[in-house]
Design an enzyme around this catalytic site. Sequence first.
Site, PDB file in Angstrom:
ATOM      1  N   ASP A  15       0.837  -1.205   0.000  1.00 20.33           N
ATOM      2  CA  ASP A  15       0.000   0.000   0.000  1.00 20.33           C
ATOM      3  C   ASP A  15       0.870   1.252   0.000  1.00 20.33           C
ATOM      4  O   ASP A  15       1.945   1.265   0.600  1.00 20.33           O
ATOM      5  CB  ASP A  15      -0.919  -0.026   1.226  1.00 20.33           C
ATOM      6  CG  ASP A  15      -2.110   0.912   1.070  1.00 20.33           C
ATOM      7  OD1 ASP A  15      -2.275   1.503  -0.018  1.00 20.33           O
ATOM      8  OD2 ASP A  15      -2.866   1.056   2.033  1.00 20.33           O
ATOM      9  N   GLY A  16       0.401   2.283  -0.660  1.00 20.21           N
ATOM     10  CA  GLY A  16       1.074   3.581  -0.603  1.00 20.21           C
ATOM     11  C   GLY A  16       1.738   3.999  -1.904  1.00 20.21           C
ATOM     12  O   GLY A  16       2.417   5.020  -1.931  1.00 20.21           O
ATOM     13  N   ARG A  19       0.388   7.493  -2.881  1.00 19.65           N
ATOM     14  CA  ARG A  19       0.915   8.578  -2.034  1.00 19.65           C
ATOM     15  C   ARG A  19       2.396   8.833  -2.317  1.00 19.65           C
ATOM     16  O   ARG A  19       2.864   9.960  -2.313  1.00 19.65           O
ATOM     17  CB  ARG A  19       0.699   8.234  -0.554  1.00 19.65           C
ATOM     18  CG  ARG A  19      -0.676   8.609  -0.061  1.00 19.65           C
ATOM     19  CD  ARG A  19      -1.029   7.905   1.211  1.00 19.65           C
ATOM     20  NE  ARG A  19      -1.376   6.518   0.962  1.00 19.65           N
ATOM     21  CZ  ARG A  19      -1.537   5.601   1.912  1.00 19.65           C
ATOM     22  NH1 ARG A  19      -1.365   5.936   3.179  1.00 19.65           N
ATOM     23  NH2 ARG A  19      -1.876   4.367   1.594  1.00 19.65           N
ATOM     24  N   ARG A  28       0.076   8.766 -10.575  1.00 22.50           N
ATOM     25  CA  ARG A  28      -0.064   7.549  -9.758  1.00 22.50           C
ATOM     26  C   ARG A  28       0.601   6.342 -10.409  1.00 22.50           C
ATOM     27  O   ARG A  28       1.168   5.490  -9.753  1.00 22.50           O
ATOM     28  CB  ARG A  28      -1.550   7.244  -9.533  1.00 22.50           C
ATOM     29  CG  ARG A  28      -2.249   8.242  -8.640  1.00 22.50           C
ATOM     30  CD  ARG A  28      -3.718   7.872  -8.490  1.00 22.50           C
ATOM     31  NE  ARG A  28      -3.892   6.558  -7.875  1.00 22.50           N
ATOM     32  CZ  ARG A  28      -3.819   6.345  -6.573  1.00 22.50           C
ATOM     33  NH1 ARG A  28      -3.609   7.331  -5.740  1.00 22.50           N
ATOM     34  NH2 ARG A  28      -3.999   5.135  -6.097  1.00 22.50           N
ATOM     35  N   HIS A  32       2.989   3.107  -9.008  1.00 21.08           N
ATOM     36  CA  HIS A  32       2.828   1.654  -9.183  1.00 21.08           C
ATOM     37  C   HIS A  32       4.082   1.050  -9.814  1.00 21.08           C
ATOM     38  O   HIS A  32       4.477  -0.066  -9.484  1.00 21.08           O
ATOM     39  CB  HIS A  32       1.599   1.352 -10.040  1.00 21.08           C
ATOM     40  CG  HIS A  32       0.312   1.715  -9.362  1.00 21.08           C
ATOM     41  ND1 HIS A  32       0.024   1.350  -8.072  1.00 21.08           N
ATOM     42  CD2 HIS A  32      -0.762   2.432  -9.793  1.00 21.08           C
ATOM     43  CE1 HIS A  32      -1.181   1.807  -7.733  1.00 21.08           C
ATOM     44  NE2 HIS A  32      -1.673   2.471  -8.760  1.00 21.08           N
ATOM     45  N   ASN A  63     -10.249  -3.182  -7.008  1.00 20.82           N
ATOM     46  CA  ASN A  63      -9.387  -2.274  -7.800  1.00 20.82           C
ATOM     47  C   ASN A  63      -9.985  -1.913  -9.166  1.00 20.82           C
ATOM     48  O   ASN A  63      -9.584  -0.916  -9.768  1.00 20.82           O
ATOM     49  CB  ASN A  63      -7.982  -2.862  -7.993  1.00 20.82           C
ATOM     50  CG  ASN A  63      -7.100  -2.745  -6.770  1.00 20.82           C
ATOM     51  OD1 ASN A  63      -6.165  -3.520  -6.571  1.00 20.82           O
ATOM     52  ND2 ASN A  63      -7.376  -1.773  -5.918  1.00 20.82           N
ATOM     53  N   ARG A 185       1.303  -4.846   6.168  1.00 17.49           N
ATOM     54  CA  ARG A 185       0.655  -3.855   5.295  1.00 17.49           C
ATOM     55  C   ARG A 185       1.424  -2.552   5.445  1.00 17.49           C
ATOM     56  O   ARG A 185       1.557  -2.031   6.558  1.00 17.49           O
ATOM     57  CB  ARG A 185      -0.811  -3.633   5.673  1.00 17.49           C
ATOM     58  CG  ARG A 185      -1.451  -2.596   4.752  1.00 17.49           C
ATOM     59  CD  ARG A 185      -2.934  -2.457   4.947  1.00 17.49           C
ATOM     60  NE  ARG A 185      -3.481  -1.578   3.919  1.00 17.49           N
ATOM     61  CZ  ARG A 185      -4.715  -1.622   3.471  1.00 17.49           C
ATOM     62  NH1 ARG A 185      -5.556  -2.485   3.969  1.00 17.49           N
ATOM     63  NH2 ARG A 185      -5.136  -0.797   2.541  1.00 17.49           N
ATOM     64  N   ARG A 191      -5.656  -2.303   8.073  1.00 14.78           N
ATOM     65  CA  ARG A 191      -6.874  -3.002   7.631  1.00 14.78           C
ATOM     66  C   ARG A 191      -6.477  -4.200   6.803  1.00 14.78           C
ATOM     67  O   ARG A 191      -5.429  -4.185   6.171  1.00 14.78           O
ATOM     68  CB  ARG A 191      -7.712  -2.104   6.698  1.00 14.78           C
ATOM     69  CG  ARG A 191      -8.406  -0.954   7.313  1.00 14.78           C
ATOM     70  CD  ARG A 191      -9.331  -0.311   6.263  1.00 14.78           C
ATOM     71  NE  ARG A 191      -8.571   0.266   5.134  1.00 14.78           N
ATOM     72  CZ  ARG A 191      -7.998   1.455   5.156  1.00 14.78           C
ATOM     73  NH1 ARG A 191      -8.090   2.218   6.220  1.00 14.78           N
ATOM     74  NH2 ARG A 191      -7.330   1.907   4.113  1.00 14.78           N
ATOM     75  N   LEU A 192      -7.378  -5.195   6.741  1.00 18.34           N
ATOM     76  CA  LEU A 192      -7.113  -6.354   5.874  1.00 18.34           C
ATOM     77  C   LEU A 192      -7.630  -6.120   4.459  1.00 18.34           C
ATOM     78  O   LEU A 192      -7.180  -6.789   3.526  1.00 18.34           O
ATOM     79  CB  LEU A 192      -7.786  -7.605   6.445  1.00 18.34           C
ATOM     80  CG  LEU A 192      -7.037  -8.303   7.582  1.00 18.34           C
ATOM     81  CD1 LEU A 192      -7.853  -9.488   8.085  1.00 18.34           C
ATOM     82  CD2 LEU A 192      -5.666  -8.780   7.115  1.00 18.34           C
ATOM     83  N   SER A 193      -8.582  -5.221   4.301  1.00 19.42           N
ATOM     84  CA  SER A 193      -9.128  -4.898   2.979  1.00 19.42           C
ATOM     85  C   SER A 193      -9.427  -6.140   2.135  1.00 19.42           C
ATOM     86  O   SER A 193      -9.046  -6.219   0.972  1.00 19.42           O
ATOM     87  CB  SER A 193      -8.171  -3.977   2.212  1.00 19.42           C
ATOM     88  OG  SER A 193      -8.039  -2.758   2.873  1.00 19.42           O
TER      89      SER A 193
HETATM   90  C1  FPP Z   1      -1.800   0.118  -3.639  1.00 17.67           C
HETATM   91  O1  FPP Z   1      -1.306   1.425  -3.775  1.00 17.67           O
HETATM   92  C2  FPP Z   1      -1.217  -0.845  -4.542  1.00 17.67           C
HETATM   93  C3  FPP Z   1      -1.843  -1.490  -5.579  1.00 17.67           C
HETATM   94  C4  FPP Z   1      -3.161  -1.155  -6.130  1.00 17.67           C
HETATM   95  C5  FPP Z   1      -1.186  -2.647  -6.146  1.00 17.67           C
HETATM   96  C6  FPP Z   1      -0.174  -2.363  -7.226  1.00 17.67           C
HETATM   97  C7  FPP Z   1       0.469  -3.619  -7.536  1.00 17.67           C
HETATM   98  C8  FPP Z   1       1.796  -3.840  -7.567  1.00 17.67           C
HETATM   99  C9  FPP Z   1       2.815  -2.807  -7.333  1.00 17.67           C
HETATM  100  C10 FPP Z   1       2.265  -5.228  -7.791  1.00 17.67           C
HETATM  101  C11 FPP Z   1       2.379  -5.593  -9.205  1.00 17.67           C
HETATM  102  C12 FPP Z   1       2.507  -7.024  -9.358  1.00 17.67           C
HETATM  103  C13 FPP Z   1       3.129  -7.635 -10.394  1.00 17.67           C
HETATM  104  C14 FPP Z   1       2.948  -9.046 -10.584  1.00 17.67           C
HETATM  105  C15 FPP Z   1       3.997  -6.917 -11.333  1.00 17.67           C
HETATM  106  P1  FPP Z   1      -2.386   2.583  -3.742  1.00 17.67           P
HETATM  107  O2  FPP Z   1      -2.607   3.019  -5.140  1.00 17.67           O
HETATM  108  O3  FPP Z   1      -3.615   2.122  -3.021  1.00 17.67           O
HETATM  109  O4  FPP Z   1      -1.647   3.664  -2.892  1.00 17.67           O
HETATM  110  P2  FPP Z   1      -2.340   4.870  -2.140  1.00 17.67           P
HETATM  111  O5  FPP Z   1      -3.168   4.255  -1.034  1.00 17.67           O
HETATM  112  O6  FPP Z   1      -1.176   5.646  -1.627  1.00 17.67           O
HETATM  113  O7  FPP Z   1      -3.159   5.626  -3.144  1.00 17.67           O
END
Ligand code: FPP
Length: 243
Positions: A15-16, A19, A28, A32, A63, A185, A191-193
């Site tokens: 997570d994060g 941010r 964003r 990732h 997602n 996490r 959270r477990l989300s």
């Molecule tokens: C949460 O950050 C993260 C994700 C939605 C997952 C992204 C996935 C990866 C980095 C792994 C990729 C896997 C492979 C197999 C290449 P967020 O967007 O929720 O962060 P925020 O809470 O700060 O907005």
Amino acid sequence: MSEMKIPKHVAIILDGNGRWAKRRGLPRKLGHKAGCEALEQIVEDAARLGIKVLSIYAFSTENWKRTQDEVSALMQLFRYYIPRLRKRCFEGDIKVETIGDMSLFDEDLIRGIDDLKRDTKDFKRMTFVLGLNYGSRDEIRRAAVKLAEKVKAGELEPEAITEEMISQSLDTAVLEYPDPDLLIRTSGEQRLSNFMLWQNAYAEMYFPELLWPDFKKADLVKAVEVYNSRDRRYGGRNEADNG
Ligand code: FPP
């Protein structure tokens, strides 16, 4: 280090990323991307530490609700990172498994991931589990359907359903060590989300403040140290605790 008890199964909610990007004034999707780079390194570090199963929440059933732009950026990143992960897995003797319902992904992606699973199936050092279109409630619902079908077919009495049968009907049934010992996490959220709700029943939980792209080997080691400092009782009583 050598005295440390290494958790067999570690689950991570990454997570994060968003941010991390925002703090740098970046889109964003670059968060990732940085998250994928951090993950690539942590997979190798986890295997070296002796962790036997590393499960990550790569893409949740929720997602899909993100903007179309972000969802397609994530899909593009999967496409780009699958071959890189493949290299890591071959070098590191790492087997890939998935949990979740991948059927909603594009065909080329499904094929790439299925090939990766097939080609790494005999690797032994660690199993790397990707949660892809994974949601624990969805997984439990699908397990309930499987068991209900057995009941309907007259193969199973409702009262004969055991916890073990439920575990064996979940996506994680394919794993040698089904339940996480340690759940991490990042980003300070606690959270477990909807991640492995059944399987994390007895997991120790650790919530570092770090944003996922900043999570490095030293942070994984720290998480293992925290795990070592915990007293796992599984609802029972510690023998030393006679008070
Ligand atoms: C949460 O950050 C993260 C994700 C939605 C997952 C992204 C996935 C990866 C980095 C792994 C990729 C896997 C492979 C197999 C290449 P967020 O967007 O929720 O962060 P925020 O809470 O700060 O907005």
